[in-house]
Design a protein around this motif. Structure first.
Motif, PDB file in Angstrom:
ATOM      1  N   TRP A  29       0.927  -1.227   0.013  1.00 35.84           N
ATOM      2  CA  TRP A  29       0.073   0.164   0.012  1.00 35.84           C
ATOM      3  C   TRP A  29       0.985   1.211   0.113  1.00 35.84           C
ATOM      4  CZ3 TRP A  29      -4.272   1.853  -1.519  1.00 35.84           C
ATOM      5  CH2 TRP A  29      -4.754   2.849  -0.969  1.00 35.84           C
ATOM      6  N   GLN A  30       1.989   1.309   0.818  1.00 40.24           N
ATOM      7  CA  GLN A  30       2.664   2.239   0.746  1.00 40.24           C
ATOM      8  C   GLN A  30       3.667   2.571  -0.518  1.00 40.24           C
ATOM      9  OE1 GLN A  30       5.025   0.967   4.172  1.00 40.24           O
ATOM     10  NE2 GLN A  30       4.330   2.851   5.498  1.00 40.24           N
ATOM     11  N   LYS A  55       0.875   4.187  -2.903  1.00 39.76           N
ATOM     12  CA  LYS A  55       1.022   5.447  -2.658  1.00 39.76           C
ATOM     13  C   LYS A  55       2.260   6.456  -3.239  1.00 39.76           C
ATOM     14  CE  LYS A  55       0.119   5.993   1.774  1.00 39.76           C
ATOM     15  NZ  LYS A  55      -0.530   6.379   2.964  1.00 39.76           N
ATOM     16  N   SER A  56       3.239   5.685  -2.813  1.00 38.99           N
ATOM     17  CA  SER A  56       4.428   6.332  -3.367  1.00 38.99           C
ATOM     18  C   SER A  56       4.682   6.505  -4.764  1.00 38.99           C
ATOM     19  CB  SER A  56       5.687   5.816  -2.941  1.00 38.99           C
ATOM     20  OG  SER A  56       6.918   6.290  -3.225  1.00 38.99           O
ATOM     21  N   GLY A  82       2.204   6.348  -6.921  1.00 43.23           N
ATOM     22  CA  GLY A  82       0.996   7.284  -7.484  1.00 43.23           C
ATOM     23  C   GLY A  82       1.343   8.789  -7.321  1.00 43.23           C
ATOM     24  N   ALA A  83       2.301   9.025  -6.151  1.00 43.95           N
ATOM     25  CA  ALA A  83       2.709  10.460  -6.096  1.00 43.95           C
ATOM     26  C   ALA A  83       3.587  10.713  -7.172  1.00 43.95           C
ATOM     27  CB  ALA A  83       3.134  10.580  -4.641  1.00 43.95           C
ATOM     28  N   GLN A  93       5.736  13.789  -5.152  1.00 42.29           N
ATOM     29  CA  GLN A  93       6.433  13.148  -4.039  1.00 42.29           C
ATOM     30  C   GLN A  93       7.343  13.749  -3.261  1.00 42.29           C
ATOM     31  OE1 GLN A  93       6.105  10.446  -2.666  1.00 42.29           O
ATOM     32  NE2 GLN A  93       7.613   8.878  -3.490  1.00 42.29           N
ATOM     33  N   ASN A 125       9.150  11.359   1.699  1.00 40.27           N
ATOM     34  CA  ASN A 125       8.916  10.018   1.277  1.00 40.27           C
ATOM     35  C   ASN A 125      10.092   9.477   0.125  1.00 40.27           C
ATOM     36  OD1 ASN A 125       6.612   9.954   2.802  1.00 40.27           O
ATOM     37  ND2 ASN A 125       5.259  10.758   0.919  1.00 40.27           N
TER      38      ASN A 125
END
Length: 67
Positions: free
Chosen positions: A11-12, A15-16, A18-19, A25, A29
Protein backbone atom coordinates in the motif's frame (compact mmCIF):
# COMPACT_ATOMS: atom_id res chain seq x y z
CA UNK A 1 15.83 -11.10 9.76
CA UNK A 2 14.42 -7.77 8.65
CA UNK A 3 12.07 -5.90 10.91
CA UNK A 4 8.59 -5.34 9.48
CA UNK A 5 8.98 -1.58 9.97
CA UNK A 6 12.12 -1.60 7.80
CA UNK A 7 10.18 -2.49 4.64
CA UNK A 8 7.51 -0.65 2.72
CA UNK A 9 4.13 -2.31 2.45
CA UNK A 10 2.47 -2.75 -0.94
CA UNK A 11 0.00 0.00 0.00
CA UNK A 12 2.84 2.41 0.83
CA UNK A 13 4.52 1.49 -2.45
CA UNK A 14 1.28 2.14 -4.37
CA UNK A 15 0.87 5.56 -2.75
CA UNK A 16 4.49 6.40 -3.45
CA UNK A 17 4.28 5.39 -7.12
CA UNK A 18 1.04 7.33 -7.47
CA UNK A 19 2.61 10.46 -6.00
CA UNK A 20 5.69 10.09 -8.18
CA UNK A 21 3.52 9.43 -11.25
CA UNK A 22 1.90 12.85 -10.82
CA UNK A 23 5.10 14.57 -9.68
CA UNK A 24 4.04 15.40 -6.13
CA UNK A 25 6.37 13.09 -4.18
CA UNK A 26 7.80 14.74 -1.05
CA UNK A 27 11.51 14.65 -0.32
CA UNK A 28 10.91 12.75 2.93
CA UNK A 29 8.91 10.03 1.19
CA UNK A 30 11.46 9.90 -1.61
CA UNK A 31 14.25 9.20 0.89
CA UNK A 32 12.11 6.60 2.69
CA UNK A 33 11.43 4.84 -0.62
CA UNK A 34 15.12 4.51 -1.40
CA UNK A 35 16.05 3.38 2.09
CA UNK A 36 13.20 0.94 2.80
CA UNK A 37 11.70 -0.01 -0.56
CA UNK A 38 12.51 -2.97 -2.76
CA UNK A 39 13.04 -2.19 -6.45
CA UNK A 40 10.83 -5.08 -7.59
CA UNK A 41 7.87 -3.59 -5.71
CA UNK A 42 8.27 -0.25 -7.47
CA UNK A 43 8.74 -1.92 -10.85
CA UNK A 44 5.61 -4.06 -10.53
CA UNK A 45 3.42 -1.27 -9.16
CA UNK A 46 4.79 1.17 -11.76
CA UNK A 47 4.02 -1.22 -14.61
CA UNK A 48 0.53 -1.75 -13.21
CA UNK A 49 -0.01 2.03 -13.01
CA UNK A 50 1.17 2.55 -16.59
CA UNK A 51 -1.12 -0.22 -17.88
CA UNK A 52 -4.09 1.33 -16.05
CA UNK A 53 -3.20 4.77 -17.43
CA UNK A 54 -2.97 3.52 -21.01
CA UNK A 55 -6.21 1.55 -20.67
CA UNK A 56 -7.88 4.70 -19.35
CA UNK A 57 -6.66 6.70 -22.34
CA UNK A 58 -7.86 4.03 -24.77
CA UNK A 59 -11.25 3.95 -23.06
CA UNK A 60 -11.54 7.75 -23.11
CA UNK A 61 -10.71 7.88 -26.83
CA UNK A 62 -13.12 5.04 -27.58
CA UNK A 63 -15.93 6.89 -25.77
CA UNK A 64 -15.20 10.23 -27.45
CA UNK A 65 -14.59 9.13 -31.03
CA UNK A 66 -17.67 8.15 -33.01
CA UNK A 67 -17.63 4.70 -34.56
Amino acid sequence: MENREDKLTWWQTLKSVGAAFFGVQSSTNHQQDFSKGKPIQFILVGLFAVVLFVMGLVLAVALIMPS
